[in-house]
Design a protein around this motif. Structure first.
Motif, PDB file in Angstrom:
ATOM      1  N   GLU A 148      -5.266  -1.660  -7.246  1.00 53.89           N
ATOM      2  CA  GLU A 148      -6.265  -0.591  -7.208  1.00 53.89           C
ATOM      3  C   GLU A 148      -5.571   0.749  -7.045  1.00 53.89           C
ATOM      4  OE1 GLU A 148     -10.179  -0.849  -4.870  1.00 53.89           O
ATOM      5  OE2 GLU A 148      -8.929   0.437  -3.612  1.00 53.89           O
ATOM      6  N   LEU A 149      -5.955   1.702  -7.896  1.00 54.70           N
ATOM      7  CA  LEU A 149      -5.464   3.075  -7.833  1.00 54.70           C
ATOM      8  C   LEU A 149      -6.644   3.982  -7.579  1.00 54.70           C
ATOM      9  CD1 LEU A 149      -3.492   5.449  -8.304  1.00 54.70           C
ATOM     10  CD2 LEU A 149      -3.906   5.182 -10.757  1.00 54.70           C
ATOM     11  N   MET A 150      -6.582   4.754  -6.487  1.00 52.55           N
ATOM     12  CA  MET A 150      -7.704   5.621  -6.108  1.00 52.55           C
ATOM     13  C   MET A 150      -7.216   7.026  -5.802  1.00 52.55           C
ATOM     14  SD  MET A 150     -10.480   3.701  -6.155  1.00 52.55           S
ATOM     15  CE  MET A 150     -11.619   4.723  -5.226  1.00 52.55           C
ATOM     16  N   HIS A 151      -8.069   8.001  -6.149  1.00 52.89           N
ATOM     17  CA  HIS A 151      -7.880   9.374  -5.691  1.00 52.89           C
ATOM     18  C   HIS A 151      -9.239   9.842  -5.188  1.00 52.89           C
ATOM     19  CE1 HIS A 151      -6.251  13.367  -5.250  1.00 52.89           C
ATOM     20  NE2 HIS A 151      -7.320  13.850  -5.868  1.00 52.89           N
ATOM     21  N   GLY A 152      -9.365   9.960  -3.881  1.00 53.67           N
ATOM     22  CA  GLY A 152     -10.683  10.224  -3.314  1.00 53.67           C
ATOM     23  C   GLY A 152     -11.591   9.044  -3.596  1.00 53.67           C
ATOM     24  N   GLY A 153     -12.744   9.311  -4.185  1.00 50.99           N
ATOM     25  CA  GLY A 153     -13.681   8.237  -4.510  1.00 50.99           C
ATOM     26  C   GLY A 153     -13.589   7.758  -5.942  1.00 50.99           C
ATOM     27  N   GLY A 199     -11.450  -8.547 -14.658  1.00 49.21           N
ATOM     28  CA  GLY A 199     -11.411  -7.483 -15.641  1.00 49.21           C
ATOM     29  C   GLY A 199     -10.927  -6.160 -15.085  1.00 49.21           C
ATOM     30  N   VAL A 200     -11.240  -5.098 -15.828  1.00 51.59           N
ATOM     31  CA  VAL A 200     -10.876  -3.735 -15.451  1.00 51.59           C
ATOM     32  C   VAL A 200     -12.135  -3.029 -14.978  1.00 51.59           C
ATOM     33  CG1 VAL A 200      -9.908  -1.549 -16.239  1.00 51.59           C
ATOM     34  CG2 VAL A 200      -9.029  -3.714 -17.156  1.00 51.59           C
ATOM     35  N   HIS A 201     -12.078  -2.434 -13.794  1.00 53.08           N
ATOM     36  CA  HIS A 201     -13.266  -1.821 -13.195  1.00 53.08           C
ATOM     37  C   HIS A 201     -12.978  -0.350 -12.899  1.00 53.08           C
ATOM     38  CE1 HIS A 201     -14.416  -6.041 -12.602  1.00 53.08           C
ATOM     39  NE2 HIS A 201     -13.206  -6.201 -12.091  1.00 53.08           N
ATOM     40  N   LEU A 202     -13.777   0.529 -13.508  1.00 50.74           N
ATOM     41  CA  LEU A 202     -13.675   1.957 -13.228  1.00 50.74           C
ATOM     42  C   LEU A 202     -14.601   2.311 -12.085  1.00 50.74           C
ATOM     43  CD1 LEU A 202     -13.660   3.269 -16.902  1.00 50.74           C
ATOM     44  CD2 LEU A 202     -11.696   2.775 -15.427  1.00 50.74           C
ATOM     45  N   ILE A 203     -14.084   3.105 -11.155  1.00 53.05           N
ATOM     46  CA  ILE A 203     -14.830   3.461  -9.947  1.00 53.05           C
ATOM     47  C   ILE A 203     -14.938   4.973  -9.880  1.00 53.05           C
ATOM     48  CG2 ILE A 203     -14.908   3.229  -7.424  1.00 53.05           C
ATOM     49  CD1 ILE A 203     -12.799   0.942  -7.807  1.00 53.05           C
ATOM     50  N   GLY A 204     -16.140   5.487  -9.592  1.00 48.74           N
ATOM     51  CA  GLY A 204     -16.246   6.917  -9.374  1.00 48.74           C
ATOM     52  C   GLY A 204     -17.432   7.550 -10.060  1.00 48.74           C
ATOM     53  N   ALA A 205     -17.423   8.870 -10.066  1.00 46.27           N
ATOM     54  CA  ALA A 205     -18.578   9.623 -10.527  1.00 46.27           C
ATOM     55  C   ALA A 205     -18.720   9.650 -12.040  1.00 46.27           C
ATOM     56  CB  ALA A 205     -18.485  11.058 -10.002  1.00 46.27           C
ATOM     57  N   GLY A 206     -17.628   9.524 -12.773  1.00 47.38           N
ATOM     58  CA  GLY A 206     -17.742   9.601 -14.228  1.00 47.38           C
ATOM     59  C   GLY A 206     -16.453   9.231 -14.915  1.00 47.38           C
ATOM     60  N   VAL A 207     -16.559   8.968 -16.248  1.00 41.38           N
ATOM     61  CA  VAL A 207     -15.400   8.621 -17.065  1.00 41.38           C
ATOM     62  C   VAL A 207     -15.461   9.463 -18.330  1.00 41.38           C
ATOM     63  CG1 VAL A 207     -14.162   6.780 -18.249  1.00 41.38           C
ATOM     64  CG2 VAL A 207     -15.511   6.251 -16.199  1.00 41.38           C
ATOM     65  N   GLU A 261       0.840  -1.203   0.000  1.00 44.91           N
ATOM     66  CA  GLU A 261       0.000   0.000   0.000  1.00 44.91           C
ATOM     67  C   GLU A 261       0.871   1.247   0.000  1.00 44.91           C
ATOM     68  OE1 GLU A 261      -3.869   1.482   2.499  1.00 44.91           O
ATOM     69  OE2 GLU A 261      -2.079   1.016   3.666  1.00 44.91           O
ATOM     70  N   TRP A 262       0.485   2.201  -0.851  1.00 45.78           N
ATOM     71  CA  TRP A 262       1.102   3.529  -0.843  1.00 45.78           C
ATOM     72  C   TRP A 262      -0.002   4.539  -0.593  1.00 45.78           C
ATOM     73  CZ3 TRP A 262       5.399   6.335  -0.621  1.00 45.78           C
ATOM     74  CH2 TRP A 262       5.347   7.671  -1.021  1.00 45.78           C
ATOM     75  N   VAL A 263       0.187   5.403   0.415  1.00 46.55           N
ATOM     76  CA  VAL A 263      -0.817   6.401   0.787  1.00 46.55           C
ATOM     77  C   VAL A 263      -0.159   7.772   0.772  1.00 46.55           C
ATOM     78  CG1 VAL A 263      -2.405   7.201   2.568  1.00 46.55           C
ATOM     79  CG2 VAL A 263      -2.055   4.741   2.231  1.00 46.55           C
ATOM     80  N   ASN A 264      -0.755   8.692   0.022  1.00 46.36           N
ATOM     81  CA  ASN A 264      -0.305  10.083   0.005  1.00 46.36           C
ATOM     82  C   ASN A 264      -1.549  10.960   0.022  1.00 46.36           C
ATOM     83  OD1 ASN A 264       1.015  12.489  -0.257  1.00 46.36           O
ATOM     84  ND2 ASN A 264       1.994  12.030  -2.213  1.00 46.36           N
ATOM     85  N   ALA A 265      -1.995  11.290   1.227  1.00 44.54           N
ATOM     86  CA  ALA A 265      -3.249  12.024   1.428  1.00 44.54           C
ATOM     87  C   ALA A 265      -4.402  11.235   0.814  1.00 44.54           C
ATOM     88  CB  ALA A 265      -3.144  13.442   0.878  1.00 44.54           C
TER      89      ALA A 265
END
Length: 207
Positions: free
Chosen positions: A158-163, A172-180, A142-146
């Motif tokens: 998994e790569l996340m920035h906020g939500g 497969g490949v799963h996109l997470i969040g409000a929009g793409v 795990e790498w955490v930077n804010a």
């Protein structure tokens, strides 16, 4: 007669008394050197340009001395000590001023307590709160930077920035969040197609 005898004895013992006194001085010097071979201390100053530091130990402070690195050859590492970081001072020569000492850092102090408490965890933690961790029991890194995080284990990454983010795993490949979007154009679940008649029909598969 007694005085004459005492004078003879003193004269005969004088070389031995002098030698015993010299041996006492040598023993005291050896004890002092042994005490100076290894001392615990705390960093009080760092010269980053010269890669030198000063360390307080007991009531004394060393002059500018070198610190030990985990690697300093064809593979090398730059990791200067922090003010308040504990160390072991190792003496490699004579002298009482501490100039011939090297500081081996990595001893936790109240100013810099250990960043973990697990026997299966390896963690690097930085002043700004960023951290890198690997738990070899869970096989999880795990790498955490804010609000930015990167996590991976044997099941996926998994790569996340906020939500918002992306997860890749065996399914497969799963996109997470409000929009793409692609170049600013919405291609997510909320995007709309123009040039079609509204109704229950579906467009053809991509050509």
């Amino acid at each position: 007669m007694r005085e004459h005898l005492e004078a003879m004895i003193r004269s005969a013992l004088a070389p031995y008394i002098e030698r015993i006194a010299a041996l006492e001085d040598e023993v005291d010097d050896l004890h002092r050197r042994a005490r100076n071979q290894g001392r615990r201390g705390v960093c009080v100053a760092v010269d980053h340009d010269q890669a030198l530091c000063r360390v307080r130990h007991g009531g004394n402070t060393t002059p500018w001395i070198k610190w030990a690195s985990s690697a300093a050859g064809e593979v090398s590492e730059w990791r200067p000590p922090s003010i308040g970081e504990g160390c072991q001072l190792v003496s490699y020569g004579a002298g009482d001023d501490g100039a011939q000492m090297v500081a081996v850092f990595g001893l936790a102090t109240s100013a810099h307590p250990p960043p973990g408490a697990s026997g299966t965890l390896h963690r690097l933690q930085y002043k700004d709160g960023a951290r890198q961790s690997y738990d070899f029991a869970a096989h999880a890194w795990e790498w955490v930077n804010a609000s930015t995080t990167i996590k991976h284990d044997r099941d996926g990454i998994e790569l996340m920035h906020g939500g918002n983010g992306i997860r890749i795993d065996a399914s497969g490949v799963h996109l997470i969040g409000a929009g793409v979007d692609h170049d600013g154009t919405d291609i997510g679940k909320t995007h709309k197609h123009g040039g079609v008649v509204a109704g229950n029909s579906k467009t053809d598969v991509p050509s």
